[in-house]
Scaffold this motif. Structure first.
Motif, mmCIF file in Angstrom:
data_model
loop_
_atom_site.group_PDB
_atom_site.id
_atom_site.type_symbol
_atom_site.label_atom_id
_atom_site.label_comp_id
_atom_site.label_asym_id
_atom_site.label_seq_id
_atom_site.Cartn_x
_atom_site.Cartn_y
_atom_site.Cartn_z
ATOM 1 N N ALA A 298 48.122 8.353 -37.428
ATOM 2 C CA ALA A 298 47.322 9.458 -36.885
ATOM 3 C C ALA A 298 46.975 9.198 -35.419
ATOM 4 N N LEU A 299 46.671 7.936 -35.095
ATOM 5 C CA LEU A 299 46.384 7.597 -33.688
ATOM 6 C C LEU A 299 47.608 7.858 -32.820
ATOM 7 N N LEU A 300 48.767 7.458 -33.319
ATOM 8 C CA LEU A 300 50.001 7.682 -32.546
ATOM 9 C C LEU A 300 50.244 9.176 -32.362
ATOM 10 N N ALA B 93 36.138 -9.432 -17.947
ATOM 11 C CA ALA B 93 37.269 -8.535 -17.683
ATOM 12 C C ALA B 93 38.554 -8.986 -18.361
ATOM 13 N N ASP B 94 38.686 -10.307 -18.582
ATOM 14 C CA ASP B 94 39.931 -10.766 -19.209
ATOM 15 C C ASP B 94 39.907 -10.584 -20.728
ATOM 16 N N ARG B 95 38.809 -10.070 -21.266
ATOM 17 C CA ARG B 95 38.770 -9.799 -22.713
ATOM 18 C C ARG B 95 38.379 -8.341 -22.958
ATOM 19 N N PRO B 96 39.322 -7.440 -22.827
ATOM 20 C CA PRO B 96 38.994 -6.018 -22.950
ATOM 21 C C PRO B 96 38.532 -5.664 -24.360
ATOM 22 N N ASP B 97 37.787 -4.585 -24.444
ATOM 23 C CA ASP B 97 37.238 -4.109 -25.718
ATOM 24 C C ASP B 97 38.375 -3.651 -26.631
ATOM 25 N N CYS B 98 38.435 -4.226 -27.815
ATOM 26 C CA CYS B 98 39.519 -3.833 -28.727
ATOM 27 C C CYS B 98 39.240 -2.474 -29.367
ATOM 28 N N GLY B 99 38.018 -1.989 -29.247
ATOM 29 C CA GLY B 99 37.691 -0.682 -29.864
ATOM 30 C C GLY B 99 37.359 -0.848 -31.331
ATOM 31 N N ALA B 100 37.023 0.273 -31.952
ATOM 32 C CA ALA B 100 36.646 0.236 -33.367
ATOM 33 C C ALA B 100 37.805 -0.283 -34.210
ATOM 34 N N ILE B 101 37.443 -1.074 -35.223
ATOM 35 C CA ILE B 101 38.476 -1.732 -36.017
ATOM 36 C C ILE B 101 39.227 -0.714 -36.881
ATOM 37 N N VAL B 102 40.536 -0.756 -36.775
ATOM 38 C CA VAL B 102 41.394 0.078 -37.630
ATOM 39 C C VAL B 102 42.008 -0.802 -38.718
ATOM 40 N N ASN C 24 41.548 0.681 -29.524
ATOM 41 C CA ASN C 24 41.949 0.577 -28.116
ATOM 42 C C ASN C 24 43.234 -0.250 -27.975
ATOM 43 N N GLN C 25 43.324 -1.301 -28.783
ATOM 44 C CA GLN C 25 44.543 -2.126 -28.711
ATOM 45 C C GLN C 25 45.770 -1.322 -29.150
ATOM 46 N N ILE C 26 45.568 -0.525 -30.198
ATOM 47 C CA ILE C 26 46.695 0.274 -30.696
ATOM 48 C C ILE C 26 47.110 1.305 -29.639
ATOM 49 N N THR C 27 46.095 1.915 -29.022
ATOM 50 C CA THR C 27 46.399 2.923 -28.000
ATOM 51 C C THR C 27 47.172 2.279 -26.840
ATOM 52 N N GLU C 28 46.704 1.097 -26.416
ATOM 53 C CA GLU C 28 47.395 0.441 -25.301
ATOM 54 C C GLU C 28 48.832 0.079 -25.659
ATOM 55 N N ALA C 29 48.982 -0.439 -26.903
ATOM 56 C CA ALA C 29 50.345 -0.800 -27.328
ATOM 57 C C ALA C 29 51.231 0.442 -27.360
ATOM 58 N N ALA C 30 50.653 1.551 -27.810
ATOM 59 C CA ALA C 30 51.434 2.787 -27.871
ATOM 60 C C ALA C 30 51.825 3.239 -26.468
ATOM 61 N N LEU C 31 50.875 3.129 -25.538
ATOM 62 C CA LEU C 31 51.185 3.555 -24.167
ATOM 63 C C LEU C 31 52.216 2.634 -23.515
ATOM 64 N N GLU D 282 54.758 -4.841 -35.252
ATOM 65 C CA GLU D 282 55.457 -5.942 -34.558
ATOM 66 C C GLU D 282 54.640 -6.445 -33.383
ATOM 67 N N SER D 283 54.005 -5.524 -32.698
ATOM 68 C CA SER D 283 53.284 -5.894 -31.484
ATOM 69 C C SER D 283 51.934 -6.549 -31.788
ATOM 70 N N LEU D 284 51.218 -6.008 -32.808
ATOM 71 C CA LEU D 284 49.819 -6.443 -33.018
ATOM 72 C C LEU D 284 49.549 -6.991 -34.417
ATOM 73 N N GLN D 285 50.532 -6.950 -35.291
ATOM 74 C CA GLN D 285 50.391 -7.283 -36.722
ATOM 75 C C GLN D 285 49.647 -6.196 -37.510
ATOM 76 N N ALA D 286 49.020 -5.249 -36.842
ATOM 77 C CA ALA D 286 48.226 -4.239 -37.555
ATOM 78 C C ALA D 286 49.086 -3.524 -38.580
ATOM 79 N N GLY D 287 48.552 -3.384 -39.777
ATOM 80 C CA GLY D 287 49.261 -2.650 -40.824
ATOM 81 C C GLY D 287 50.311 -3.455 -41.551
#
Ligand code: SF4
Length: 894
Positions: free
Chosen positions: A875-877, A822-831, A840-847, A858-863
């Motif tokens: 597009a996810l946002l 439970a302490d390692r949630p599914d990050c979802g498909a890699i973007v 999933n990580q991007i969605t959570e950060a957005a929420l 800034e939050s996840l380094q993604a992109g």
């Protein structure tokens, strides 16, 4: 220029037509890292996800290292004696047109030059064609009809200087990512810039579009003919330019007719107001660039589409000036270089015309060749039809796999089986052509090759070696030169190195030119080996004794037609053929972001495979509902030529009645994923380019009794499942599979390689569920997850199991539970491939409030590294904002 030390080599990316500069650095431990070359004018230091992962693709795994005859190791002398003997025998017995070369936009200009010279000037046939025929032949034909030459008038900078960029049939965000990033950056500086995307699909590129015109496939000519008429009627044309520099305007207008938006809407399926808005945007924007690529070219009306676009630029005089012009971007890294040396069956070297006796004389005199081909050879699709019909007795295939990439791919395989003699020059032992080869020749790969490539903006750059040639691998130009020598033409093929070939190529381009031909790099005809070695990227033309300059074409006329006028080409819109009851869907094919061609190189980088790990079909939700297809089902896409089994990706990105399937999967990575086996071998009448984006097909859910997902340390062989797709991951492989017959999970797991004493297993026969895992010496060997429907297991968690520390007991409980703790949630498909960030990580950060791409970065380094995923993050946002979470759909395919 940035200083580099001697462990670093300036070279060029081997993938797309953007042609980015790369700094490749060798390290003491044998590894190589790559970075974007900040001094290269194509990318200024940027690289996309594929380019960034180049260092991870250099292993010798799967390499061909020695010549082979009939599957047995041989040596170069013996192998080439045989090749030269067989070609000579065929020519003697059946004439020069009984032999052929089929080459590739992957090979370097110097390789291309030698192959073309040997075939057209010494063998005396024009039977040399290339997989670039599949990429941009319609642009070549359209350019030649309008300009009298195959000239790309503009430069990449034009996209940045434009106020309106129209992208037609071009998913720039995934297929030319660094050019897309340049466009994004330019728009950030000039927020007034407008971007229109014309594409039947809502691609990742639409994330920055102000207007997306999702037209019906192959209706572009109706849209652009209408635009031409609108420009006339709204008095937006440049009468002075038309009068001084062009011809055929009025005849063309007669064909395009009055601008009837209702009829155009009917033909294209677009809303009237969207068409009107697009037309007004173009009419009022002087600085307009129209970028087009495969969605335009890969069509039976491709050449007409190109000319319909060019007509609108000639009518407005928006060509060859900063921020204006029609702009064809090529798919392959050296499609342009191939065009420059005449590496197409209907062209001569130096952009000269096979049908022009004056040009033939120039080339023959220059080559001092015994003959010169005087009629076009067979273009790709026809070439393989001739192979199948027994008319080609000896065929040499170089750096491409037509059994995977040509339409009716199964038919190509059949044709190769009956060809009396097939030579394959290859890097990869797993290439689809290898089983058909009588002689296999090991070729040099990226990092070993030495030569030049030309990108989409006419910029010639060096590809330089930084690795030694492994085994007996040799450059393609060397192979062709040796063959020429053995055929008795050695005097004219005595090249010491790639520089010598480049000098000759440059000299021919300037030979009896005097400004009559567009392609002229005569300034380099005496380039020394040392200068060639350090040659900086430059744009052509660079004629002898002219100052080096970056330039555009045709702002003041100067076309290469007989009268030096630009030609309007009347193109009548032909409605695409009607759908038949048996084949009610239209199949569109193309690329995904992180793969290249048949994945022989990109599949070596697990992080690239993490983005999309199996072949899929994008299906509109209404079509899916009608056919009882649910997300992640397995579906069959079938035409009269063949079929594929792929994962269903239910998404409103595609139009109703249309399906999109990627081109990359071969038998090496999927059970039945070769989509070109489905594609019809219909071609454009002018260019010979196949219509890879329009095949009538049927679609149906494939009833599967069981579904499986596995991670395995070793590659499983002989996978006995109706559907499977395999992808390398760190430490092993991931496998998706499914079968039509009742499951015996234990037997299936054993057939996939499960063995050993140390095992766990849980089974629920009522629910049709099983989870199993095997260890050896405390190291996880494989974990299997089976269920009656698509397997609901976090792929990222499961793939991470293979890299877990040996002996971790908690893994057993996790695997039996089928989920991460439970302490390692599914990050979802890699973007984001660079930082392995999932949807999933991007969605959570957005929420949590990260409401922009920058905030997600800034939050996840993604992109924040290569930037290739930024359009998907956007597009996810957008989806989250619109609360349409059902469309965050990369996940379904991943
Ligand atoms: Fe290579 Fe990407 Fe640049 Fe294309 S955009 S040349 S794939 S780094």
């Amino acid at each position: 220029m940035t200083d580099i030390d001697k462990t670093t080599t300036r070279t060029t990316c081997p993938y797309c037509g953007v042609g980015c500069g790369v700094l490749a650095t060798r390290h003491g431990d044998g590894t190589v890292t790559v970075a974007g070359d900040p001094d290269h004018p194509a990318n200024f230091g940027r690289l996309c996800s594929k380019g960034s992962a180049l260092g991870e693709t250099l292993s010798l795994e799967d390499r061909l290292l020695h010549p082979e005859i009939a599957g047995r190791r041989s040596d170069w002398d013996t192998a080439l004696d045989l090749v030269a003997g067989k070609f000579t025998e065929a020519i003697d017995d059946h004439g020069p047109d009984s032999v052929a070369f089929y080459v590739s936009g992957q090979i370097l200009t110097e390789d291309y030059y030698v192959a073309n010279k040997l075939m057209k000037g010494f063998i005396g046939s024009a039977n040399i064609d290339t997989n670039s025929r599949l990429c941009m032949a319609s642009s070549v034909a359209g350019h030649r009809r309008a300009f009298g030459s195959d000239t790309v008038p503009g430069t990449y900078e034009d996209l940045e200087l434009a106020d309106l960029v129209v992208l037609v049939g071009s998913n720039l965000a995934w297929c030319h990512p660094v050019l897309f990033q340049r466009l994004e950056a330019a728009r950030a500086v000039n927020p007034a810039m407008r971007i229109v995307v014309i594409d039947p699909r809502r691609t990742a590129t639409c994330a920055i579009a102000d207007l997306h015109l999702a037209l019906k496939p192959d209706t572009d000519v109706a849209l652009f003919n209408g635009l031409l008429s609108f420009l006339v009627e709204s008095k937006s044309i440049n009468k002075n330019y038309i009068k001084r520099f062009t011809e055929n305007f009025h005849k063309t207008l007669e064909v395009s007719g009055p601008c009837e938006i209702g009829a155009i809407a009917e033909a294209s399926g677009l809303e009237r107001q969207d068409i009107a808005l697009f037309y007004k945007m173009v009419a009022r924007t002087e600085k307009t660039v129209t970028v087009y690529s495969q969605g335009v070219n890969q069509s039976v009306a491709g050449t007409d589409k190109v000319n319909a676009i060019i007509n609108t630029h000639l009518a407005t005089g928006r060509i060859g000036r900063p921020g204006m012009g029609p702009f064809s971007v090529t798919g392959q890294p050296n499609a342009m270089g191939g065009r420059e040396v005449g590496g197409l069956a209907n062209m001569l070297a130096g952009h000269m015309e096979l049908g022009n006796p004056h040009h033939r004389r120039i080339v023959q005199d220059f080559w001092q060749s015994p003959v010169i081909a005087d009629r076009p050879g067979l273009k790709a699709v026809d070439l393989f039809k001739a192979v199948g019909a027994g008319r080609i007795k000896a065929l040499w295939i170089m750096a491409t796999s037509p059994v995977d990439s040509l339409p009716d791919a199964d038919g190509i395989a059949e044709a190769l089986k009956v060809c009396p003699f097939v030579v394959v020059s290859e890097v990869s032992r797993s290439a689809g052509t290898v089983p058909f080869a009588d002689v296999l020749l090991p070729a040099a790969s990226w990092g070993e090759k030495d030569g030049t490539v030309t990108n989409s903006e006419r910029r010639i750059s060096r590809q330089k070696p930084f690795l030694a040639l492994p085994g007996e691998a040799r450059p393609d130009w060397w192979q062709m030169s040796e063959m020429a020598r053995k055929m008795g033409f050695g005097k004219r093929f005595s090249y010491r190195n790639a520089a010598a070939i480049f000098r000759e190529h440059a000299a021919l381009s300037g030979f009896r030119n005097g400004g009559t031909r567009d392609f002229d790099i005569g300034a380099y005809k005496d380039i020394s080996d040392a200068h060639y070695d350090s040659l900086q990227p430059f744009q052509w033309p660079q004629a002898a004794r002219s100052a080096a300059a970056e330039t555009r074409f045709f702002a003041d006329g100067g076309f290469f037609t007989d009268g030096r006028k630009g030609r309007f080409v009347p193109v009548a819109f032909q409605a695409p053929r009607k759908r038949e009851r048996t084949w009610p869907f239209i199949l569109n094919t193309g690329r995904v972001r992180d793969q290249w061609h048949m994945m022989t190189r990109t599949a070596k980088a697990p992080r690239l495979m993490a983005h999309i790990a199996e072949p899929f079909a994008e299906i509109h939700p209404e079509d899916a509902g009608r056919l009882a297809i649910a997300a992640a089902d397995i579906v069959e896409v079938k035409s009269q030529h063949g079929s594929v089994l792929v994962r269903a990706l239910v998404t409103s990105r595609v139009r109703r009645g249309e399906i999109y399937v990627p081109m990359h999967w071969t038998d090496r990575f999927a059970a039945r994923g070769r989509v070109d086996a489905v594609v019809a071998p219909e071609t454009d009448p002018h260019s010979g380019q196949p219509g890879l984006k329009f095949t009538p097909v049927a679609l149906a859910r494939a009833d599967m009794a069981w579904f499986g997902f596995a991670v395995l340390k070793e590659r499983p062989e002989g996978i006995d499942a109706d559907y499977w797709a395999l992808a390398p991951v760190d430490g092993g492989y991931r496998l998706e599979c499914a079968g039509r017959n009742r499951a015996d999970f234990q037997a299936i797991a054993v057939s996939l390689g499960a063995s050993g004493e140390d095992r766990i297993r849980i089974e629920d026969t009522v629910a049709g569920l099983s989870r199993q895992a095997y260890w050896q010496d405390d190291l996880l060997q494989a974990a299997f997850f089976f269920s009656a429907g698509p397997v609901q297991v976090s792929r990222q968690w499961a793939c991470g199991l293979l890299a877990a520390t040996p002996g971790r007991k908690d893994l057993r409980a996790q695997i039996l539970a089928g989920r991460a703790p439970a302490d390692r949630p599914d990050c979802g498909a890699i973007v984001c491939s660079c930082f392995q960030v999932g949807c999933n990580q991007i969605t959570e950060a957005a929420l949590r409030g990260a409401d922009s791409v920058a905030a997600i970065g800034e939050s996840l380094q993604a992109g924040t590294n290569c930037g290739s995923c930024r359009s998907e993050i956007r597009a996810l946002l957008d989806d989250i904002t619109r609360d349409t979470s059902n469309d965050s759909d990369i996940a379904q395919a991943g």
